[in-house]
Write a protein that holds these residues in place. Sequence first.
Motif, PDB file in Angstrom:
ATOM      1  N   HIS A 113       2.258  -7.264  74.193  1.00  0.00           N
ATOM      2  CA  HIS A 113       2.197  -7.738  74.881  1.00  0.00           C
ATOM      3  C   HIS A 113       3.101  -7.475  76.136  1.00  0.00           C
ATOM      4  N   LYS A 114       2.442  -7.188  77.291  1.00  0.00           N
ATOM      5  CA  LYS A 114       2.601  -6.547  78.249  1.00  0.00           C
ATOM      6  C   LYS A 114       2.952  -7.614  79.532  1.00  0.00           C
ATOM      7  N   ARG A 115       3.597  -7.811  80.464  1.00  0.00           N
ATOM      8  CA  ARG A 115       3.704  -8.985  81.671  1.00  0.00           C
ATOM      9  C   ARG A 115       4.453  -7.881  82.958  1.00  0.00           C
ATOM     10  N   PHE A 116       3.662  -7.830  83.842  1.00  0.00           N
ATOM     11  CA  PHE A 116       4.004  -7.676  85.375  1.00  0.00           C
ATOM     12  C   PHE A 116       4.586  -9.254  85.818  1.00  0.00           C
ATOM     13  N   LEU A 117       6.678  -9.338  85.919  1.00  0.00           N
ATOM     14  CA  LEU A 117       7.097 -10.422  86.796  1.00  0.00           C
ATOM     15  C   LEU A 117       7.986 -10.163  87.726  1.00  0.00           C
ATOM     16  N   ALA A 118       7.399 -10.901  88.287  1.00  0.00           N
ATOM     17  CA  ALA A 118       8.586 -10.618  89.879  1.00  0.00           C
ATOM     18  C   ALA A 118      10.031 -11.593  89.641  1.00  0.00           C
ATOM     19  N   TYR A 119      11.062 -10.980  89.857  1.00  0.00           N
ATOM     20  CA  TYR A 119      12.270 -10.822  89.944  1.00  0.00           C
ATOM     21  C   TYR A 119      12.104 -13.331  89.324  1.00  0.00           C
ATOM     22  N   GLU A 120      11.238 -13.786  90.565  1.00  0.00           N
ATOM     23  CA  GLU A 120      11.731 -15.481  90.130  1.00  0.00           C
ATOM     24  C   GLU A 120      10.468 -15.903  89.006  1.00  0.00           C
ATOM     25  N   GLU A 121       9.580 -14.736  88.536  1.00  0.00           N
ATOM     26  CA  GLU A 121       9.504 -15.504  86.908  1.00  0.00           C
ATOM     27  C   GLU A 121       9.499 -15.280  85.892  1.00  0.00           C
ATOM     28  N   LEU A 122      10.888 -13.847  85.931  1.00  0.00           N
ATOM     29  CA  LEU A 122      11.127 -13.442  84.308  1.00  0.00           C
ATOM     30  C   LEU A 122      11.887 -15.002  83.591  1.00  0.00           C
ATOM     31  N   GLU A 123      12.574 -15.762  84.454  1.00  0.00           N
ATOM     32  CA  GLU A 123      13.528 -16.813  84.059  1.00  0.00           C
ATOM     33  C   GLU A 123      12.331 -17.891  82.604  1.00  0.00           C
ATOM     34  N   PRO A 124      11.084 -18.374  83.766  1.00  0.00           N
ATOM     35  CA  PRO A 124       9.951 -19.005  82.948  1.00  0.00           C
ATOM     36  C   PRO A 124       9.956 -18.533  81.941  1.00  0.00           C
ATOM     37  N   ALA A 125       9.401 -16.799  82.049  1.00  0.00           N
ATOM     38  CA  ALA A 125       8.961 -16.439  80.675  1.00  0.00           C
ATOM     39  C   ALA A 125      10.221 -16.317  79.183  1.00  0.00           C
ATOM     40  N   LEU A 126      11.358 -16.646  80.067  1.00  0.00           N
ATOM     41  CA  LEU A 126      12.758 -16.192  78.652  1.00  0.00           C
ATOM     42  C   LEU A 126      11.876 -16.735  77.385  1.00  0.00           C
ATOM     43  N   PRO A 127      11.281 -18.103  77.558  1.00  0.00           N
ATOM     44  CA  PRO A 127      11.263 -18.489  75.672  1.00  0.00           C
ATOM     45  C   PRO A 127      10.436 -18.079  74.767  1.00  0.00           C
ATOM     46  N   TRP A 128       9.127 -17.744  75.803  1.00  0.00           N
ATOM     47  CA  TRP A 128       8.161 -16.855  74.998  1.00  0.00           C
ATOM     48  C   TRP A 128       8.711 -15.822  75.003  1.00  0.00           C
TER      49      TRP A 128
END
Length: 172
Positions: free
Chosen positions: A47-62
């Motif tokens: 699984h690969k995702r390009f995330l902006a800084y503000e998108e990192l926290e919401p991605a943490l549970p996943w």
Amino acid sequence: MTNIPYRPRSGAERTREAVLRWAAALPAARYLITAVPAAPEAGTVTHKRFLAYEELEPALPWLAQLNAKHFHVVGRPWDTRHILVDDVPLASFDALVRWCTPAAVVESSPGSLQAWVTVAEEPVEPVLADALAKRLATRFGGDRFAARASQAGRVPGFTNRKARHLDAERNM
């Protein structure tokens, strides 16, 4: 003085803090975060995702869910001004710090560090970033085979899923 009961931080809170501190130390428009299967039970899908800084926290549970299901969680700022010196032995770390100041350091496994070094104010050519990474790895005992501009490192706060490290944790 108010008596406030001590409440230990949860693992999720420690991971959140570690990931956000890592990203803040390595500013970039995006971060490439990858979950790589570490065991047969994880399957074969990466699984690969390009995330902006503000998108990192919401991605943490996943990401935590994938890590618990036998995936390595690795990443890097998508910016060639930050390079990774992987597998720096503890014995060489002081020498590295005397030569340059790592922007972020991650203990990827017991006794092994990943030092992220910001080498310029602006992105540099990948070939130059590769050469700098190889030079630093050679000079300070890091992994020369992981020395390239595109190299990802372990995202802090997530478990190293290599069997030898999991076995060592269980035996502590």
